[in-house]
Design a protein around this motif. Structure first.
Motif, PDB file in Angstrom:
ATOM      1  N   LYS A   4     -33.025  -0.660  -5.492  1.00  0.00           N
ATOM      2  CA  LYS A   4     -34.119  -0.771  -6.449  1.00  0.00           C
ATOM      3  C   LYS A   4     -34.407  -2.233  -6.770  1.00  0.00           C
ATOM      4  N   ALA A   8     -37.817  -4.232  -5.962  1.00  0.00           N
ATOM      5  CA  ALA A   8     -38.574  -4.927  -7.001  1.00  0.00           C
ATOM      6  C   ALA A   8     -38.858  -6.363  -6.588  1.00  0.00           C
ATOM      7  N   GLU A  73     -35.320  -0.517 -20.697  1.00  0.00           N
ATOM      8  CA  GLU A  73     -36.205   0.502 -20.145  1.00  0.00           C
ATOM      9  C   GLU A  73     -36.567   0.114 -18.715  1.00  0.00           C
ATOM     10  N   LEU A  75     -38.689  -0.429 -15.530  1.00  0.00           N
ATOM     11  CA  LEU A  75     -40.108  -0.710 -15.391  1.00  0.00           C
ATOM     12  C   LEU A  75     -40.630  -0.221 -14.045  1.00  0.00           C
ATOM     13  N   LYS A  76     -41.792   0.327 -14.069  1.00  0.00           N
ATOM     14  CA  LYS A  76     -42.443   0.791 -12.849  1.00  0.00           C
ATOM     15  C   LYS A  76     -43.027  -0.411 -12.128  1.00  0.00           C
ATOM     16  N   PRO A  77     -43.233  -0.432 -10.866  1.00  0.00           N
ATOM     17  CA  PRO A  77     -43.162   0.732  -9.995  1.00  0.00           C
ATOM     18  C   PRO A  77     -41.772   0.959  -9.386  1.00  0.00           C
ATOM     19  N   ASN A  78     -40.819   0.057  -9.600  1.00  0.00           N
ATOM     20  CA  ASN A  78     -39.534   0.171  -8.898  1.00  0.00           C
ATOM     21  C   ASN A  78     -38.381   0.655  -9.770  1.00  0.00           C
ATOM     22  N   ASP A  79     -38.666   1.009 -11.015  1.00  0.00           N
ATOM     23  CA  ASP A  79     -37.651   1.554 -11.918  1.00  0.00           C
ATOM     24  C   ASP A  79     -36.409   0.682 -12.030  1.00  0.00           C
ATOM     25  N   THR A  81     -34.652  -2.540 -14.530  1.00  0.00           N
ATOM     26  CA  THR A  81     -34.732  -3.179 -15.841  1.00  0.00           C
ATOM     27  C   THR A  81     -34.749  -4.697 -15.675  1.00  0.00           C
TER      28      THR A  81
END
Length: 139
Positions: A4, A8, A73, A75-79, A81
């Motif tokens: 992830k 990102a 939390e 963050l989108k699009p790659n989920d 933090t």
């Protein structure tokens, strides 16, 4: 998790690794907004991927990213933090520190900082920020 983070980092497309050719960069992050923190860390990682030597200074609520138990939390699009993005930058050689005011005013101890994060010394930080070729970005 690492997939992830790498995804990102690829978010904005990596260009030539020699583009910045060792350019010293300081990223000062004090914003409490998760999106601002995330974008600052994405840009720090991108500058690093393009050859810059990145130093990250975390102040105020952004100092919480430096804690061992930093959550946040995704963050989108790659989920991912902002704390995970910070970890990725550190793993690739960025330096990271919290401002000298963070620990005494947040109630945290040096032991609560994640591996690879130090406490900045104001004299050394000011000296580096004044370096002729250094770029300083503040979020």
């Amino acid at each position: 998790m690492m997939k992830k983070i790498l995804a990102a980092l690829a978010l904005s497309g990596t260009t030539s690794l020699a583009a910045a050719d060792g350019q010293p960069v300081t990223v000062i992050l004090s914003a409490s907004s998760g999106m601002t923190q995330g974008m600052a860390m994405v840009l720090a990682n991108q500058m690093q991927a393009q050859g810059a030597q990145v130093d990250i200074l975390l102040c105020d609520q952004a100092g919480d990213l430096a804690l061992r138990d930093a959550g946040g939390e995704p963050l989108k699009p790659n989920d991912v933090t902002p704390a995970q993005l910070l970890g990725g930058a550190i793993q690739k050689g960025a330096t990271a520190s919290v401002c000298a005011l963070y620990l005494p005013n947040s109630g945290h101890s040096p032991e609560s900082l994640r591996e690879g994060v130090t406490v900045a010394r104001p004299d050394a930080m000011a000296r580096s920020m004044l370096e002729k070729d250094r770029k300083v970005f503040s979020f």
